[in-house]
Enzyme design. Structure first.
Site, PDB file in Angstrom:
ATOM      1  N   ALA A 122       0.814  -1.215   0.000  1.00 54.96           N
ATOM      2  CA  ALA A 122       0.000   0.000   0.000  1.00 54.96           C
ATOM      3  C   ALA A 122       0.849   1.267   0.000  1.00 54.96           C
ATOM      4  O   ALA A 122       0.336   2.356   0.232  1.00 54.96           O
ATOM      5  CB  ALA A 122      -0.908  -0.023   1.216  1.00 54.96           C
ATOM      6  N   ASN A 190       2.068  -3.213   7.944  1.00 56.26           N
ATOM      7  CA  ASN A 190       3.088  -3.893   7.136  1.00 56.26           C
ATOM      8  C   ASN A 190       3.902  -2.880   6.328  1.00 56.26           C
ATOM      9  O   ASN A 190       5.073  -3.114   6.044  1.00 56.26           O
ATOM     10  CB  ASN A 190       2.420  -4.897   6.194  1.00 56.26           C
ATOM     11  CG  ASN A 190       1.932  -6.115   6.953  1.00 56.26           C
ATOM     12  OD1 ASN A 190       2.731  -6.880   7.480  1.00 56.26           O
ATOM     13  ND2 ASN A 190       0.630  -6.282   7.040  1.00 56.26           N
ATOM     14  N   HIS A 220      -0.619   7.105   3.843  1.00 60.97           N
ATOM     15  CA  HIS A 220       0.755   6.901   4.310  1.00 60.97           C
ATOM     16  C   HIS A 220       1.630   8.005   3.732  1.00 60.97           C
ATOM     17  O   HIS A 220       1.621   8.237   2.524  1.00 60.97           O
ATOM     18  CB  HIS A 220       1.307   5.550   3.833  1.00 60.97           C
ATOM     19  CG  HIS A 220       0.439   4.386   4.196  1.00 60.97           C
ATOM     20  ND1 HIS A 220       0.181   4.027   5.505  1.00 60.97           N
ATOM     21  CD2 HIS A 220      -0.241   3.494   3.425  1.00 60.97           C
ATOM     22  CE1 HIS A 220      -0.620   2.978   5.520  1.00 60.97           C
ATOM     23  NE2 HIS A 220      -0.896   2.634   4.271  1.00 60.97           N
TER      24      HIS A 220
HETATM   25  N1  LIG Z   1       2.255  -5.219   2.566  1.00 60.77           N
HETATM   26  C1  LIG Z   1       1.183  -4.451   2.560  1.00 60.77           C
HETATM   27  O1  LIG Z   1       1.221  -3.264   2.210  1.00 60.77           O
HETATM   28  C2  LIG Z   1      -0.133  -5.054   2.957  1.00 60.77           C
HETATM   29  C3  LIG Z   1      -1.311  -4.374   2.623  1.00 60.77           C
HETATM   30  C4  LIG Z   1      -2.514  -4.961   2.964  1.00 60.77           C
HETATM   31  C5  LIG Z   1      -2.532  -6.159   3.654  1.00 60.77           C
HETATM   32  N2  LIG Z   1      -1.367  -6.763   4.003  1.00 60.77           N
HETATM   33  C6  LIG Z   1      -1.361  -8.036   4.755  1.00 60.77           C
HETATM   34  O2  LIG Z   1      -1.657  -9.091   3.851  1.00 60.77           O
HETATM   35  C7  LIG Z   1      -2.331 -10.134   4.551  1.00 60.77           C
HETATM   36  C8  LIG Z   1      -3.608 -10.501   3.791  1.00 60.77           C
HETATM   37  O3  LIG Z   1      -4.461  -9.379   3.704  1.00 60.77           O
HETATM   38  P1  LIG Z   1      -6.003  -9.566   3.276  1.00 60.77           P
HETATM   39  O4  LIG Z   1      -6.581  -8.209   3.141  1.00 60.77           O
HETATM   40  O5  LIG Z   1      -6.121 -10.524   2.155  1.00 60.77           O
HETATM   41  O6  LIG Z   1      -6.577 -10.217   4.629  1.00 60.77           O
HETATM   42  P2  LIG Z   1      -7.954 -11.031   4.798  1.00 60.77           P
HETATM   43  O7  LIG Z   1      -8.273 -10.962   6.254  1.00 60.77           O
HETATM   44  O8  LIG Z   1      -8.966 -10.573   3.820  1.00 60.77           O
HETATM   45  O9  LIG Z   1      -7.518 -12.521   4.408  1.00 60.77           O
HETATM   46  C9  LIG Z   1      -6.593 -13.247   5.162  1.00 60.77           C
HETATM   47  C10 LIG Z   1      -7.009 -14.712   5.096  1.00 60.77           C
HETATM   48  O10 LIG Z   1      -5.975 -15.492   5.703  1.00 60.77           O
HETATM   49  C11 LIG Z   1      -6.571 -16.436   6.576  1.00 60.77           C
HETATM   50  N3  LIG Z   1      -5.582 -16.728   7.621  1.00 60.77           N
HETATM   51  C12 LIG Z   1      -5.128 -15.903   8.589  1.00 60.77           C
HETATM   52  N4  LIG Z   1      -4.193 -16.525   9.327  1.00 60.77           N
HETATM   53  C13 LIG Z   1      -4.056 -17.760   8.805  1.00 60.77           C
HETATM   54  C14 LIG Z   1      -3.248 -18.900   9.137  1.00 60.77           C
HETATM   55  N5  LIG Z   1      -2.368 -18.858  10.166  1.00 60.77           N
HETATM   56  N6  LIG Z   1      -3.354 -20.014   8.378  1.00 60.77           N
HETATM   57  C15 LIG Z   1      -4.233 -20.060   7.339  1.00 60.77           C
HETATM   58  N7  LIG Z   1      -5.035 -19.038   6.998  1.00 60.77           N
HETATM   59  C16 LIG Z   1      -4.935 -17.894   7.710  1.00 60.77           C
HETATM   60  C17 LIG Z   1      -7.847 -15.797   7.097  1.00 60.77           C
HETATM   61  O11 LIG Z   1      -8.812 -16.761   7.472  1.00 60.77           O
HETATM   62  C18 LIG Z   1      -8.310 -14.989   5.876  1.00 60.77           C
HETATM   63  O12 LIG Z   1      -9.181 -15.722   5.056  1.00 60.77           O
HETATM   64  C19 LIG Z   1      -2.573  -9.607   5.963  1.00 60.77           C
HETATM   65  O13 LIG Z   1      -1.570 -10.080   6.847  1.00 60.77           O
HETATM   66  C20 LIG Z   1      -2.452  -8.110   5.802  1.00 60.77           C
HETATM   67  O14 LIG Z   1      -2.042  -7.463   7.012  1.00 60.77           O
HETATM   68  C21 LIG Z   1      -0.177  -6.238   3.643  1.00 60.77           C
END
Ligand SMILES: NC(=O)c1ccc[n+]([C@@H]2O[C@H](COP(=O)([O-])OP(=O)(O)OC[C@H]3O[C@@H](n4cnc5c(N)ncnc54)[C@H](O)[C@@H]3O)[C@@H](O)[C@H]2O)c1
Length: 269
Positions: A122, A190, A220
Protein backbone atom coordinates in the site's frame (compact mmCIF):
# COMPACT_ATOMS: atom_id res chain seq x y z
CA UNK A 1 3.86 -24.50 -15.62
CA UNK A 2 4.61 -22.82 -12.27
CA UNK A 3 2.59 -24.41 -9.46
CA UNK A 4 1.35 -21.63 -7.20
CA UNK A 5 0.16 -22.16 -3.63
CA UNK A 6 -1.95 -19.42 -2.08
CA UNK A 7 -1.72 -19.21 1.71
CA UNK A 8 -4.59 -17.00 2.91
CA UNK A 9 -7.69 -16.83 0.76
CA UNK A 10 -9.10 -13.45 1.79
CA UNK A 11 -9.19 -10.13 -0.05
CA UNK A 12 -5.65 -10.33 -1.48
CA UNK A 13 -5.51 -14.13 -1.96
CA UNK A 14 -8.76 -14.16 -3.94
CA UNK A 15 -7.76 -11.20 -6.12
CA UNK A 16 -4.44 -12.88 -6.92
CA UNK A 17 -6.13 -16.19 -7.74
CA UNK A 18 -8.44 -14.36 -10.16
CA UNK A 19 -5.50 -12.51 -11.75
CA UNK A 20 -3.56 -15.75 -12.24
CA UNK A 21 -6.42 -17.18 -14.28
CA UNK A 22 -7.07 -13.96 -16.18
CA UNK A 23 -3.54 -12.71 -16.90
CA UNK A 24 -0.93 -15.37 -16.21
CA UNK A 25 -2.55 -18.71 -17.10
CA UNK A 26 0.09 -19.40 -19.78
CA UNK A 27 2.79 -19.53 -17.11
CA UNK A 28 1.20 -20.56 -13.83
CA UNK A 29 -1.77 -22.19 -12.17
CA UNK A 30 -3.20 -22.16 -8.66
CA UNK A 31 -2.47 -25.71 -7.58
CA UNK A 32 -3.14 -25.44 -3.85
CA UNK A 33 -4.77 -23.17 -1.31
CA UNK A 34 -4.76 -22.94 2.49
CA UNK A 35 -6.95 -21.01 4.88
CA UNK A 36 -7.95 -21.60 8.49
CA UNK A 37 -11.49 -20.55 7.55
CA UNK A 38 -13.19 -23.23 5.38
CA UNK A 39 -15.65 -20.64 3.99
CA UNK A 40 -12.72 -18.77 2.40
CA UNK A 41 -11.48 -21.98 0.75
CA UNK A 42 -14.94 -22.53 -0.69
CA UNK A 43 -15.08 -18.98 -1.91
CA UNK A 44 -11.69 -19.07 -3.67
CA UNK A 45 -12.52 -22.43 -5.28
CA UNK A 46 -15.82 -21.04 -6.57
CA UNK A 47 -13.99 -18.09 -8.05
CA UNK A 48 -11.67 -20.21 -10.17
CA UNK A 49 -13.04 -21.40 -13.50
CA UNK A 50 -10.18 -23.59 -14.77
CA UNK A 51 -7.97 -24.51 -11.80
CA UNK A 52 -9.03 -27.09 -9.24
CA UNK A 53 -6.67 -26.35 -6.36
CA UNK A 54 -6.19 -28.82 -3.54
CA UNK A 55 -6.94 -27.53 -0.04
CA UNK A 56 -3.81 -28.33 1.97
CA UNK A 57 -2.24 -27.53 5.32
CA UNK A 58 0.27 -24.66 5.09
CA UNK A 59 3.33 -26.96 5.30
CA UNK A 60 2.07 -29.30 2.56
CA UNK A 61 1.21 -26.29 0.40
CA UNK A 62 4.77 -24.98 0.78
CA UNK A 63 6.25 -28.38 -0.05
CA UNK A 64 4.10 -28.81 -3.20
CA UNK A 65 4.43 -25.31 -4.66
CA UNK A 66 7.10 -23.74 -6.87
CA UNK A 67 5.90 -20.31 -5.77
CA UNK A 68 4.07 -19.61 -2.51
CA UNK A 69 1.95 -16.48 -2.15
CA UNK A 70 1.44 -15.57 1.48
CA UNK A 71 -1.61 -13.36 2.03
CA UNK A 72 -2.74 -14.58 5.45
CA UNK A 73 -1.22 -13.04 8.58
CA UNK A 74 2.08 -12.29 10.28
CA UNK A 75 1.83 -15.57 12.20
CA UNK A 76 1.24 -17.61 9.04
CA UNK A 77 4.10 -15.83 7.26
CA UNK A 78 6.41 -16.36 10.21
CA UNK A 79 6.00 -20.13 9.76
CA UNK A 80 5.84 -20.26 5.96
CA UNK A 81 8.87 -18.07 5.16
CA UNK A 82 11.52 -20.26 6.87
CA UNK A 83 9.82 -23.43 5.58
CA UNK A 84 9.79 -22.14 1.98
CA UNK A 85 13.37 -20.89 2.12
CA UNK A 86 14.67 -24.15 3.61
CA UNK A 87 13.08 -26.03 0.70
CA UNK A 88 14.53 -23.57 -1.84
CA UNK A 89 11.08 -22.29 -2.87
CA UNK A 90 10.20 -18.76 -3.86
CA UNK A 91 7.67 -16.87 -1.80
CA UNK A 92 5.82 -13.57 -2.22
CA UNK A 93 5.04 -12.17 1.23
CA UNK A 94 2.32 -9.62 1.94
CA UNK A 95 2.50 -9.83 5.74
CA UNK A 96 5.95 -8.24 5.63
CA UNK A 97 5.94 -7.51 9.37
CA UNK A 98 6.69 -11.22 9.85
CA UNK A 99 10.23 -10.70 8.61
CA UNK A 100 10.98 -8.49 11.61
CA UNK A 101 10.05 -11.44 13.81
CA UNK A 102 12.24 -14.08 12.15
CA UNK A 103 15.49 -13.98 14.11
CA UNK A 104 17.78 -15.82 11.70
CA UNK A 105 16.31 -14.32 8.52
CA UNK A 106 19.65 -13.24 6.96
CA UNK A 107 21.18 -16.70 7.55
CA UNK A 108 18.11 -18.40 6.11
CA UNK A 109 18.39 -16.29 2.96
CA UNK A 110 22.12 -16.94 2.60
CA UNK A 111 21.63 -20.69 2.76
CA UNK A 112 18.54 -20.86 0.52
CA UNK A 113 18.22 -21.31 -3.23
CA UNK A 114 14.79 -19.68 -3.01
CA UNK A 115 13.80 -16.03 -3.38
CA UNK A 116 11.55 -13.84 -1.30
CA UNK A 117 9.55 -11.02 -2.89
CA UNK A 118 8.16 -8.19 -0.78
CA UNK A 119 5.69 -6.09 -2.80
CA UNK A 120 5.64 -2.40 -1.97
CA UNK A 121 2.00 -3.03 -1.03
CA UNK A 122 0.00 0.00 0.00
CA UNK A 123 3.07 2.26 -0.07
CA UNK A 124 4.56 4.40 -2.81
CA UNK A 125 8.22 5.41 -2.87
CA UNK A 126 9.78 2.04 -1.97
CA UNK A 127 11.70 1.93 -5.27
CA UNK A 128 13.18 5.40 -4.55
CA UNK A 129 14.14 4.37 -1.00
CA UNK A 130 16.04 1.37 -2.40
CA UNK A 131 17.95 3.67 -4.72
CA UNK A 132 18.58 6.18 -1.92
CA UNK A 133 20.05 3.43 0.28
CA UNK A 134 23.00 3.01 -2.08
CA UNK A 135 24.38 6.44 -1.07
CA UNK A 136 23.26 6.18 2.54
CA UNK A 137 20.06 7.20 4.36
CA UNK A 138 20.19 9.24 7.56
CA UNK A 139 16.51 9.37 8.55
CA UNK A 140 13.34 7.54 7.56
CA UNK A 141 9.87 8.10 8.90
CA UNK A 142 6.38 6.93 7.98
CA UNK A 143 3.20 8.61 9.17
CA UNK A 144 0.11 6.46 8.78
CA UNK A 145 -3.45 7.75 9.10
CA UNK A 146 -6.26 5.21 9.39
CA UNK A 147 -9.97 5.15 10.29
CA UNK A 148 -10.15 4.18 13.94
CA UNK A 149 -12.48 1.26 13.19
CA UNK A 150 -9.83 -0.51 11.17
CA UNK A 151 -7.41 -0.31 14.14
CA UNK A 152 -9.86 -1.29 16.88
CA UNK A 153 -8.82 -4.98 17.10
CA UNK A 154 -5.09 -4.22 17.31
CA UNK A 155 -3.06 -5.14 20.43
CA UNK A 156 -2.67 -1.36 21.00
CA UNK A 157 -6.43 -0.76 21.29
CA UNK A 158 -6.94 -4.00 23.20
CA UNK A 159 -4.86 -2.32 25.95
CA UNK A 160 -6.40 1.15 25.46
CA UNK A 161 -10.13 0.39 25.01
CA UNK A 162 -11.05 3.72 26.67
CA UNK A 163 -9.38 5.64 23.81
CA UNK A 164 -11.73 4.10 21.23
CA UNK A 165 -14.66 6.21 22.43
CA UNK A 166 -12.62 9.29 23.38
CA UNK A 167 -11.03 9.89 19.97
CA UNK A 168 -13.28 12.16 17.87
CA UNK A 169 -10.75 13.86 15.58
CA UNK A 170 -7.33 13.02 14.04
CA UNK A 171 -5.13 12.01 16.99
CA UNK A 172 -1.52 10.86 17.18
CA UNK A 173 -1.85 7.54 19.04
CA UNK A 174 1.58 5.99 18.49
CA UNK A 175 5.15 7.16 18.04
CA UNK A 176 7.93 4.57 17.94
CA UNK A 177 10.10 2.35 15.79
CA UNK A 178 8.88 0.08 12.99
CA UNK A 179 9.71 -2.89 15.23
CA UNK A 180 7.39 -1.59 17.96
CA UNK A 181 4.69 -0.55 15.46
CA UNK A 182 4.45 -4.07 14.01
CA UNK A 183 3.85 -5.44 17.53
CA UNK A 184 1.13 -2.88 18.27
CA UNK A 185 -0.66 -2.99 14.86
CA UNK A 186 0.27 -6.32 13.22
CA UNK A 187 -2.62 -6.26 10.72
CA UNK A 188 -2.28 -2.61 9.77
CA UNK A 189 1.31 -1.56 9.55
CA UNK A 190 3.09 -3.89 7.14
CA UNK A 191 3.99 -0.73 5.21
CA UNK A 192 6.28 0.34 8.07
CA UNK A 193 8.01 -3.05 7.96
CA UNK A 194 8.44 -2.78 4.18
CA UNK A 195 9.86 0.75 4.40
CA UNK A 196 12.29 -0.33 7.13
CA UNK A 197 13.48 -3.36 5.14
CA UNK A 198 14.00 -1.19 2.05
CA UNK A 199 15.79 1.51 4.04
CA UNK A 200 17.60 1.71 7.39
CA UNK A 201 16.05 -1.19 9.28
CA UNK A 202 13.24 -1.65 11.81
CA UNK A 203 15.06 -0.17 14.80
CA UNK A 204 15.92 3.13 13.10
CA UNK A 205 12.78 3.67 11.02
CA UNK A 206 10.35 5.92 12.91
CA UNK A 207 6.58 5.44 12.78
CA UNK A 208 3.73 7.78 13.68
CA UNK A 209 0.16 6.47 13.66
CA UNK A 210 -2.88 8.78 13.62
CA UNK A 211 -6.42 7.46 14.10
CA UNK A 212 -9.75 9.18 13.64
CA UNK A 213 -13.40 8.30 13.08
CA UNK A 214 -13.37 11.09 10.46
CA UNK A 215 -10.83 9.35 8.19
CA UNK A 216 -12.36 7.51 5.25
CA UNK A 217 -9.10 6.43 3.61
CA UNK A 218 -5.76 4.91 4.64
CA UNK A 219 -3.01 7.48 4.11
CA UNK A 220 0.75 6.90 4.31
CA UNK A 221 3.37 9.67 4.15
CA UNK A 222 7.04 8.82 4.05
CA UNK A 223 9.91 11.17 4.67
CA UNK A 224 13.44 9.99 3.95
CA UNK A 225 16.63 12.05 4.17
CA UNK A 226 20.07 10.97 2.93
CA UNK A 227 23.11 11.82 0.82
CA UNK A 228 20.90 11.72 -2.29
CA UNK A 229 18.54 14.47 -1.07
CA UNK A 230 15.01 14.05 0.31
CA UNK A 231 11.96 11.94 -0.43
CA UNK A 232 8.53 13.17 0.66
CA UNK A 233 5.82 10.94 -0.64
CA UNK A 234 2.13 10.52 0.12
CA UNK A 235 -0.24 7.68 -0.77
CA UNK A 236 -3.98 7.98 -0.21
CA UNK A 237 -5.55 4.55 -0.40
CA UNK A 238 -9.14 3.56 -0.81
CA UNK A 239 -9.91 0.49 1.28
CA UNK A 240 -10.69 -2.82 -0.42
CA UNK A 241 -14.38 -3.72 -0.35
CA UNK A 242 -13.67 -7.22 0.91
CA UNK A 243 -11.40 -6.10 3.76
CA UNK A 244 -11.41 -2.40 4.78
CA UNK A 245 -8.10 -2.88 6.66
CA UNK A 246 -6.47 -3.60 3.31
CA UNK A 247 -5.90 -0.95 0.67
CA UNK A 248 -6.83 -1.55 -2.95
CA UNK A 249 -3.31 -0.57 -3.96
CA UNK A 250 -1.87 -3.50 -1.95
CA UNK A 251 -3.86 -5.87 -4.17
CA UNK A 252 -2.62 -4.15 -7.32
CA UNK A 253 0.94 -4.23 -6.00
CA UNK A 254 0.79 -7.98 -5.27
CA UNK A 255 -0.45 -8.68 -8.81
CA UNK A 256 2.20 -6.36 -10.31
CA UNK A 257 4.87 -8.28 -8.36
CA UNK A 258 3.69 -11.51 -9.97
CA UNK A 259 3.92 -9.81 -13.34
CA UNK A 260 7.48 -8.64 -12.53
CA UNK A 261 8.50 -12.18 -11.59
CA UNK A 262 7.33 -13.39 -15.02
CA UNK A 263 8.16 -10.45 -17.22
CA UNK A 264 11.36 -9.94 -19.19
CA UNK A 265 10.93 -6.18 -18.87
CA UNK A 266 11.32 -5.28 -15.21
CA UNK A 267 10.41 -1.66 -14.48
CA UNK A 268 11.31 0.09 -11.22
CA UNK A 269 14.44 -0.12 -9.10
N1 LIG B 1 2.26 -5.22 2.57
C1 LIG B 1 1.18 -4.45 2.56
O1 LIG B 1 1.22 -3.26 2.21
C2 LIG B 1 -0.13 -5.05 2.96
C3 LIG B 1 -1.31 -4.37 2.62
C4 LIG B 1 -2.51 -4.96 2.96
C5 LIG B 1 -2.53 -6.16 3.65
N2 LIG B 1 -1.37 -6.76 4.00
C6 LIG B 1 -1.36 -8.04 4.75
O2 LIG B 1 -1.66 -9.09 3.85
C7 LIG B 1 -2.33 -10.13 4.55
C8 LIG B 1 -3.61 -10.50 3.79
O3 LIG B 1 -4.46 -9.38 3.70
P1 LIG B 1 -6.00 -9.57 3.28
O4 LIG B 1 -6.58 -8.21 3.14
O5 LIG B 1 -6.12 -10.52 2.16
O6 LIG B 1 -6.58 -10.22 4.63
P2 LIG B 1 -7.95 -11.03 4.80
O7 LIG B 1 -8.27 -10.96 6.25
O8 LIG B 1 -8.97 -10.57 3.82
O9 LIG B 1 -7.52 -12.52 4.41
C9 LIG B 1 -6.59 -13.25 5.16
C10 LIG B 1 -7.01 -14.71 5.10
O10 LIG B 1 -5.98 -15.49 5.70
C11 LIG B 1 -6.57 -16.44 6.58
N3 LIG B 1 -5.58 -16.73 7.62
C12 LIG B 1 -5.13 -15.90 8.59
N4 LIG B 1 -4.19 -16.53 9.33
C13 LIG B 1 -4.06 -17.76 8.80
C14 LIG B 1 -3.25 -18.90 9.14
N5 LIG B 1 -2.37 -18.86 10.17
N6 LIG B 1 -3.35 -20.01 8.38
C15 LIG B 1 -4.23 -20.06 7.34
N7 LIG B 1 -5.04 -19.04 7.00
C16 LIG B 1 -4.93 -17.89 7.71
C17 LIG B 1 -7.85 -15.80 7.10
O11 LIG B 1 -8.81 -16.76 7.47
C18 LIG B 1 -8.31 -14.99 5.88
O12 LIG B 1 -9.18 -15.72 5.06
C19 LIG B 1 -2.57 -9.61 5.96
O13 LIG B 1 -1.57 -10.08 6.85
C20 LIG B 1 -2.45 -8.11 5.80
O14 LIG B 1 -2.04 -7.46 7.01
C21 LIG B 1 -0.18 -6.24 3.64
Amino acid sequence: MIQVGILGCGAIGQAIAKAIEKKFSKFMCVSSVCDCNPAQIKSIKNLLKFSKPAALSWDKLVAKSDLVIEAASIEAARQAIPAALKLGKSIIVLSTGAILKIRNFRTLIKKSQGSIYLPSGALSGVDAVLGAGIDGIQRARITTRKPIKSLKDSPFFMRHRDLLKKIRKPTLIFKGTALQAVKEFPENINVAATLSLAGIGPRKTRVHVYASPTYKENRHEISVVGQFGKIACQTTNFPSKRNPKTSRLAIGSAIATLSKVLSRVKIGT
